[in-house]
Design an enzyme around this catalytic site. Structure first.
Site, mmCIF file in Angstrom:
data_model
loop_
_atom_site.group_PDB
_atom_site.id
_atom_site.type_symbol
_atom_site.label_atom_id
_atom_site.label_comp_id
_atom_site.label_asym_id
_atom_site.label_seq_id
_atom_site.Cartn_x
_atom_site.Cartn_y
_atom_site.Cartn_z
ATOM 1 N N GLN A 113 11.849 14.575 4.265
ATOM 2 C CA GLN A 113 10.694 15.452 4.007
ATOM 3 C C GLN A 113 10.825 16.809 4.705
ATOM 4 O O GLN A 113 10.351 17.813 4.197
ATOM 5 C CB GLN A 113 9.410 14.730 4.464
ATOM 6 N N LYS A 116 12.998 18.882 2.348
ATOM 7 C CA LYS A 116 12.292 19.069 1.075
ATOM 8 C C LYS A 116 11.187 20.112 1.235
ATOM 9 O O LYS A 116 11.061 21.044 0.449
ATOM 10 C CB LYS A 116 11.687 17.727 0.649
ATOM 11 N N LYS A 128 5.881 11.411 7.590
ATOM 12 C CA LYS A 128 5.673 10.321 6.621
ATOM 13 C C LYS A 128 4.967 9.189 7.340
ATOM 14 O O LYS A 128 5.127 9.021 8.547
ATOM 15 C CB LYS A 128 7.021 9.814 6.095
ATOM 16 N N GLY A 167 -0.301 10.869 -0.847
ATOM 17 C CA GLY A 167 0.105 9.593 -1.429
ATOM 18 C C GLY A 167 1.614 9.406 -1.472
ATOM 19 O O GLY A 167 2.389 10.329 -1.233
ATOM 20 N N ASP A 168 2.005 8.189 -1.747
ATOM 21 C CA ASP A 168 3.398 7.814 -2.023
ATOM 22 C C ASP A 168 3.292 6.445 -2.705
ATOM 23 O O ASP A 168 2.219 6.106 -3.245
ATOM 24 C CB ASP A 168 4.241 7.768 -0.736
ATOM 25 N N SER A 380 0.739 19.835 -3.130
ATOM 26 C CA SER A 380 -0.134 19.441 -2.009
ATOM 27 C C SER A 380 -0.440 20.658 -1.141
ATOM 28 O O SER A 380 -1.565 20.852 -0.683
ATOM 29 C CB SER A 380 0.555 18.388 -1.146
HETATM 30 P P1 NDP Z 1 3.801 4.391 -7.380
HETATM 31 O O1 NDP Z 1 3.287 3.417 -6.403
HETATM 32 O O2 NDP Z 1 2.841 5.112 -8.259
HETATM 33 O O3 NDP Z 1 4.881 3.697 -8.340
HETATM 34 C C1 NDP Z 1 6.007 3.094 -7.800
HETATM 35 C C2 NDP Z 1 6.857 2.561 -8.927
HETATM 36 O O4 NDP Z 1 8.123 2.180 -8.417
HETATM 37 C C3 NDP Z 1 6.259 1.314 -9.556
HETATM 38 O O5 NDP Z 1 6.619 1.249 -10.903
HETATM 39 C C4 NDP Z 1 6.916 0.210 -8.745
HETATM 40 O O6 NDP Z 1 6.970 -1.048 -9.394
HETATM 41 C C5 NDP Z 1 8.303 0.765 -8.579
HETATM 42 N N1 NDP Z 1 8.895 0.194 -7.360
HETATM 43 C C6 NDP Z 1 8.417 0.306 -6.092
HETATM 44 N N2 NDP Z 1 9.188 -0.385 -5.235
HETATM 45 C C7 NDP Z 1 10.164 -0.929 -5.997
HETATM 46 C C8 NDP Z 1 11.267 -1.729 -5.689
HETATM 47 N N3 NDP Z 1 11.521 -2.135 -4.438
HETATM 48 N N4 NDP Z 1 12.088 -2.083 -6.733
HETATM 49 C C9 NDP Z 1 11.821 -1.685 -7.998
HETATM 50 N N5 NDP Z 1 10.773 -0.924 -8.350
HETATM 51 C C10 NDP Z 1 9.969 -0.546 -7.357
HETATM 52 O O7 NDP Z 1 4.679 5.428 -6.537
HETATM 53 P P2 NDP Z 1 5.160 6.885 -6.935
HETATM 54 O O8 NDP Z 1 5.389 7.005 -8.384
HETATM 55 O O9 NDP Z 1 4.268 7.833 -6.257
HETATM 56 O O10 NDP Z 1 6.557 6.954 -6.145
HETATM 57 C C11 NDP Z 1 7.805 6.644 -6.763
HETATM 58 C C12 NDP Z 1 8.922 7.292 -5.984
HETATM 59 O O11 NDP Z 1 8.741 8.713 -5.969
HETATM 60 C C13 NDP Z 1 9.026 6.893 -4.500
HETATM 61 O O12 NDP Z 1 10.375 6.918 -4.119
HETATM 62 C C14 NDP Z 1 8.280 8.016 -3.787
HETATM 63 O O13 NDP Z 1 8.678 8.137 -2.455
HETATM 64 C C15 NDP Z 1 8.716 9.203 -4.627
HETATM 65 N N6 NDP Z 1 7.891 10.401 -4.566
HETATM 66 C C16 NDP Z 1 6.558 10.360 -4.818
HETATM 67 C C17 NDP Z 1 5.809 11.517 -4.771
HETATM 68 C C18 NDP Z 1 4.358 11.546 -5.101
HETATM 69 O O14 NDP Z 1 3.779 12.634 -5.113
HETATM 70 N N7 NDP Z 1 3.717 10.432 -5.430
HETATM 71 C C19 NDP Z 1 6.426 12.802 -4.422
HETATM 72 C C20 NDP Z 1 7.847 12.751 -4.252
HETATM 73 C C21 NDP Z 1 8.529 11.579 -4.310
HETATM 74 P P3 NDP Z 1 6.021 -2.251 -8.895
HETATM 75 O O15 NDP Z 1 4.661 -1.921 -9.427
HETATM 76 O O16 NDP Z 1 6.613 -3.461 -9.488
HETATM 77 O O17 NDP Z 1 6.071 -2.252 -7.393
HETATM 78 O O1 2IT Z 2 7.732 12.145 -0.966
HETATM 79 C C1 2IT Z 2 6.884 13.042 -1.128
HETATM 80 O O2 2IT Z 2 7.210 14.235 -1.145
HETATM 81 C C2 2IT Z 2 5.489 12.639 -1.332
HETATM 82 N N1 2IT Z 2 5.206 11.458 -1.357
HETATM 83 C C3 2IT Z 2 4.427 13.699 -1.445
HETATM 84 C C4 2IT Z 2 3.994 14.173 -0.087
HETATM 85 C C5 2IT Z 2 2.817 15.111 -0.072
HETATM 86 O O3 2IT Z 2 2.418 15.450 1.062
HETATM 87 O O4 2IT Z 2 2.284 15.507 -1.103
#
Ligand code: NDP
Ligand code: 2IT
Length: 448
Positions: A113, A116, A128, A167-168, A380
């Site tokens: 992070q 990034k 984080k 969120g994450d 954000s």
């Molecule tokens: P969500 O909780 O909305 O969705 C997560 C997705 O990933 C679900 O489909 C979940 O499936 C799947 N998943 C999680 N863990 C596993 C695993 N161990 N194996 C297989 N599938 C898995 O999270 P986000 O969409 O927010 O986050 C997804 C990725 O993007 C993460 O790596 C996060 O760190 C990254 N990210 C998110 C940001 C954000 O703004 N939200 C910003 C930048 C990066 P299931 O429901 O079965 O667990």
């Molecule tokens: O991995 C990421 O960059 C996030 N989950 C978003 C972090 C944020 O502060 O919006």
């Protein structure tokens, strides 16, 4: 392999000090490898211990979260906040609620992070947090009680100019609302800039929900265009079906591609006609269901058990949007063999070290996570800015800024890769461009 003696000694110390934290080692070693030409050109970084300092978090807060489930049983989870580096701004980064969460995971995420957030060009440091709490299968009231208990400790460590969580995985709009409500109750003052990803009625930004997925596609589009390509008529494979995957699906489709897969930790769907976002939204956002339910309304689609198989579906572009190390070397080879020429990371560190090497060696256009998925955190920061101004911008204004930021991240990363003699290697470029701003701030601020 790190060759530079200074960087090698730092890497060894990181491994000794943080036993067993393999994901953290993976993230650190990739960055240090990229920094070899930088520390050679800038001896002041070594002289001021910049690399030792940037690989050690400012502090880690670890706490008990006790809450009562629907059967009146006391449940205990662990809560964490890793405040990694605040040289260029308040700690900023998401909260992850997932049973796999521990210090090692959050250190890798907090470390990534830093770079990034720097790449966005905005004044935000790296952090984080999260918990090993599993929101799956919990009632709304259980999630509410957990979030209240979590914030009852976290509130004393955060603030709009101190540390701003978001969120994450496992933390979306519902959780951020509950967390903000508890912060408000404890503090007794309306500090909306303390969290981002809030609902629109209490200080959230339009387009934050869409931002990571949209930003991933804007970044990828910039990378494609610089190489004489585009999303038009391309077949896209996306993993995950959460926030990032869903809005990557929307934007890639809007840009003319056909997205044929989504997945979750149980399995993946293939819809040769193109995955329908409204159906996915109903399943995931309204019902909080599983991706296989897609077949209930789309009987022509296929469902396969096991999430790794998604990489065996032939495509032009792959967008891993689920979780770390979901795409290994074996999957990378299958993707490339089946004709995939572009991989861009929506999740954090979704490709293993070997997979990244395979992509780079085979001249795949590769967008590394810390550049490609920075749109979420960038938006954000735009939310924080609107909160400070006590105003709210239109969707179009935020979206346009997001697009500009992602294009700029691409340009910066590509320029740094070129400057350091490896044009096209955006892993190197993003690591170097992200590092330099933070390192120079640390130099200017003295040693602490
Ligand atoms: P969500 O909780 O909305 O969705 C997560 C997705 O990933 C679900 O489909 C979940 O499936 C799947 N998943 C999680 N863990 C596993 C695993 N161990 N194996 C297989 N599938 C898995 O999270 P986000 O969409 O927010 O986050 C997804 C990725 O993007 C993460 O790596 C996060 O760190 C990254 N990210 C998110 C940001 C954000 O703004 N939200 C910003 C930048 C990066 P299931 O429901 O079965 O667990
Ligand atoms: O991995 C990421 O960059 C996030 N989950 C978003 C972090 C944020 O502060 O919006």
């Amino acid at each position: 392999m790190i060759k530079n003696e200074y960087l090698k000694s730092v890497m060894e110390k990181v491994q000794q000090r943080n036993p067993g934290e393999t994901e953290f080692f993976q993230a650190v070693s990739e960055v240090l490898e990229s920094l070899e030409p930088v520390v050679e050109r800038h001896p002041e970084y070594q002289a001021n211990g910049i690399i030792e300092r940037i690989t050690e978090p400012d502090r880690i807060i670890k706490f008990r979260v006790a809450w009562v489930d629907d059967n009146n049983r006391v449940q205990i989870n662990r809560g964490f906040r890793v405040q990694f580096n605040s040289a260029i701004g308040p700690y900023k980064g998401g909260l992850r609620f997932h049973p796999s969460v521990w210090e090692g995971t959050l250190k890798f995420l907090g470390f990534e992070q830093i770079f990034k957030n720097s790449l966005t060009g905005l004044p935000i440091g790296g952090g984080k947090g999260g918990s090993d709490f599993d929101p799956k299968g919990k009632s709304d009231m259980e999630v509410l009680r957990f979030c209240q208990a979590f914030m009852t400790e976290l509130y004393r460590h955060i603030g709009p100019d101190v540390d701003v969580p978001a969120g994450d995985i496992g933390v979306g709009g519902r959780e951020i609302g509950y967390l903000y409500g508890q912060y408000l109750r404890i503090r007794g003052s309306s500090e909306s800039g303390v969290l981002t990803g809030k609902g629109i009625s209490f200080g959230g930004s339009l387009a934050r929900t869409e931002a990571t997925g949209y930003g991933l596609c804007y970044f990828t589009d910039a990378m494609l265009k610089a190489n004489g390509k585009s999303f038009k008529d391309q077949t896209v494979v996306i993993s995950g079906s959460g926030n990032v995957a869903q809005y990557a699906l929307v934007k890639a489709t809007e840009l003319g591609a056909k997205v044929i897969t989504l997945s979750d930790s149980n399995g993946y769907i293939v819809d040769k006609d193109g995955v329908d976002f409204e159906t996915v939204k109903q399943i995931k956002q309204v019902k909080r269901g599983r991706i296989k339910e897609y077949l209930e309304t789309h009987p022509n689609a296929e469902y396969h058990e096991g999430c790794k198989g998604v990489w065996t579906v032939p495509c032009d572009i792959a967008l891993p949007c689920a979780t770390q190390n979901e795409l290994d070397e074996e999957s990378a080879k299958i993707l490339v063999k089946n004709g995939c020429t572009v991989v861009s990371e929506g999740a954090n560190m979704p490709s293993t070290k070997e997979a990244v090497k395979y992509f780079l060696d085979n001249k795949i256009l590769f967008g590394p996570a810390k550049a490609a998925n920075a749109g979420g955190v960038a938006t954000s920061e735009l939310e924080m800015r609107q909160n400070s101004e006590r105003t709210s911008w239109t969707f179009e204004r935020v979206d346009e800024k997001l697009k500009g930021i992602m294009e700029n991240i691409y340009a910066k990363s590509a320029a740094a890769a070129k400057e350091y003699g490896q044009p096209g290697n955006l892993v190197l470029g993003a690591n170097i461009a992200g590092f330099q701003k933070v390192a120079d701030a640390m130099l200017a601020e003295g040693i602490f």
